[in-house]
Design an enzyme around this catalytic site. Structure first.
Site, mmCIF file in Angstrom:
data_model
loop_
_atom_site.group_PDB
_atom_site.id
_atom_site.type_symbol
_atom_site.label_atom_id
_atom_site.label_comp_id
_atom_site.label_asym_id
_atom_site.label_seq_id
_atom_site.Cartn_x
_atom_site.Cartn_y
_atom_site.Cartn_z
ATOM 1 N N ASN A 75 0.868 -1.185 0.000
ATOM 2 C CA ASN A 75 0.000 0.000 0.000
ATOM 3 C C ASN A 75 0.903 1.234 0.000
ATOM 4 O O ASN A 75 1.490 1.573 1.023
ATOM 5 C CB ASN A 75 -0.888 -0.028 1.257
ATOM 6 C CG ASN A 75 -1.707 1.238 1.423
ATOM 7 O OD1 ASN A 75 -1.842 2.029 0.484
ATOM 8 N ND2 ASN A 75 -2.260 1.438 2.614
ATOM 9 N N LYS A 116 0.110 4.274 -0.324
ATOM 10 C CA LYS A 116 -0.547 5.452 0.270
ATOM 11 C C LYS A 116 -0.318 6.691 -0.621
ATOM 12 O O LYS A 116 -0.232 6.562 -1.832
ATOM 13 C CB LYS A 116 -0.056 5.689 1.698
ATOM 14 C CG LYS A 116 -0.104 4.423 2.545
ATOM 15 C CD LYS A 116 0.049 4.701 4.000
ATOM 16 C CE LYS A 116 0.190 3.388 4.744
ATOM 17 N NZ LYS A 116 0.114 3.512 6.180
ATOM 18 N N HIS A 149 -9.413 0.809 4.952
ATOM 19 C CA HIS A 149 -8.135 1.066 5.629
ATOM 20 C C HIS A 149 -8.382 2.012 6.807
ATOM 21 O O HIS A 149 -9.203 2.935 6.711
ATOM 22 C CB HIS A 149 -7.135 1.681 4.643
ATOM 23 C CG HIS A 149 -5.740 1.696 5.190
ATOM 24 N ND1 HIS A 149 -5.321 2.653 6.085
ATOM 25 C CD2 HIS A 149 -4.699 0.859 5.011
ATOM 26 C CE1 HIS A 149 -4.058 2.400 6.412
ATOM 27 N NE2 HIS A 149 -3.658 1.313 5.773
ATOM 28 N N GLU A 162 -6.837 4.444 7.878
ATOM 29 C CA GLU A 162 -6.648 5.878 7.598
ATOM 30 C C GLU A 162 -7.901 6.474 6.960
ATOM 31 O O GLU A 162 -8.228 7.637 7.197
ATOM 32 C CB GLU A 162 -5.399 6.079 6.722
ATOM 33 C CG GLU A 162 -4.130 5.876 7.543
ATOM 34 C CD GLU A 162 -2.928 5.378 6.762
ATOM 35 O OE1 GLU A 162 -2.924 5.464 5.522
ATOM 36 O OE2 GLU A 162 -1.987 4.871 7.415
ATOM 37 N N GLU A 197 -5.104 -5.214 10.756
ATOM 38 C CA GLU A 197 -4.130 -4.142 10.917
ATOM 39 C C GLU A 197 -4.415 -3.405 12.218
ATOM 40 O O GLU A 197 -5.252 -2.481 12.237
ATOM 41 C CB GLU A 197 -4.234 -3.154 9.759
ATOM 42 C CG GLU A 197 -3.998 -3.767 8.401
ATOM 43 C CD GLU A 197 -3.467 -2.741 7.417
ATOM 44 O OE1 GLU A 197 -2.341 -2.928 6.936
ATOM 45 O OE2 GLU A 197 -4.144 -1.729 7.157
ATOM 46 N N GLY A 248 2.302 2.346 10.619
ATOM 47 C CA GLY A 248 3.175 3.495 10.414
ATOM 48 C C GLY A 248 3.849 3.989 11.683
ATOM 49 O O GLY A 248 4.442 5.064 11.708
ATOM 50 N N SER A 251 3.557 -1.999 10.351
ATOM 51 C CA SER A 251 5.010 -1.927 10.528
ATOM 52 C C SER A 251 5.715 -3.253 10.241
ATOM 53 O O SER A 251 6.741 -3.564 10.849
ATOM 54 C CB SER A 251 5.359 -1.430 11.935
ATOM 55 O OG SER A 251 4.839 -0.126 12.134
#
Ligand code: PEP
Length: 258
Positions: free
Chosen positions: A9, A11, A99, A101, A171, A177, A217
């Site tokens: 991904n 991003k 996701h 985010e 996740e 991140g 991560s």
């Protein structure tokens, strides 16, 4: 048969020339590797602006294209949205839905995500559906409850025949991140929990065949412990997917582990 997958991904990173370079580097590092495409999948999800061009650069026998998101309606007056048909028309096969985010910044909720997944499936795209708890949920011991409700609200509304076209990515939000990775034990117990939920709802064979990715991560220095877990079938990779060598190393590590 269960498929093992490494998905990158990207991003909101790379402009087009940088993306072309990254995709070419990944291709040349994958080099002559011949892996069984029914068993292993390598996916890159670059920004929308790169999809058409990168589709021309990558060898479909090695890498498949994914999008990071998709509009919830088929077409029409939705300025700035990208439709399933648009994605299909540039060679996209997978689409990341839900996701964390997007749940956080665009306030996407389970109802919207279900709409997107239904549309993606109806159009022939394969959703990579993301679930995962926030740090405060885990600290309060509510991580299984959070993931259970994300799966129940979305996945449980689907038909059993759709399950072979879906990937679920666990996740934990606190690991995305942040450099903080879930321990292999933490990830494995959640993956086993998700697989059991799928098996209870759709049947044991569907549970066995379901691809469950870990994301948060994950990188070459910690992937061995994760990929060796029996219910972890690969990774959804953010930061490390922007480094061609790390990404391809993760592909090699997955093939080695499975
Ligand atoms: C992700 O965005 O899906 C992700 C797992 O990111 P990172 O690997 O950077 O934590």
């Amino acid at each position: 048969m269960r498929k093992f997958v490494v998905a990158g991904n990207w991003k909101m990173n790379t402009n087009l020339p940088e993306g072309e370079q990254l995709a070419s580097d990944i291709m040349s590092l994958l080099g002559q590797r011949n892996f069984d495409l029914d068993r292993y999948g390598v996916i890159i999800a670059p920004p929308y602006t790169h999809l058409y061009r990168l589709g021309q650069i990558i060898d479909n026998n090695k890498i498949r294209l994914g999008a990071q998101n998709m509009g919830w309606e088929e077409k029409g007056a939705f300025t700035g949205e990208i439709s399933a048909d648009m994605l299909l028309s540039v060679g996209v096969e997978y689409v990341i839905i839900g996701h964390s985010e997007r749940r956080k910044y665009q306030k996407e909720d389970d109802q919207l995500l279900l709409k997107k997944i239904n549309l993606a499936l109806a159009k022939g795209l394969k959703p990579i559906f993301c679930v995962g708890e926030e740090l405060n949920d885990r600290e309060a011991g509510k991580h299984f409850d959070v993931v259970r409700s994300q799966i129940e609200n979305v996945i449980f509304s689907l038909e059993v025949h759709n399950m072979e076209n879906i990937i679920i990515a666990y996740e934990p939000v606190w690991a995305i991140g942040t450099g903080k990775v879930a321990t292999p034990g933490q990830a494995q117990e959640m993956h086993a929990f998700i697989r059991q939920m799928i098996a209870d709802k759709f049947g044991s064979q569907v549970g066995v065949n379901m691809t469950l990715l870990y994301g948060g991560s994950c990188k070459p220095s910690n992937a061995e412990g994760l990929f060796s877990q029996k219910d972890i079938d690969g990774g959804l990779i953010g930061g490390a997917s922007l480094k061609a060598q790390d990404f391809v190393t993760l592909v090699d590590m997955l093939i080695e582990a499975k």
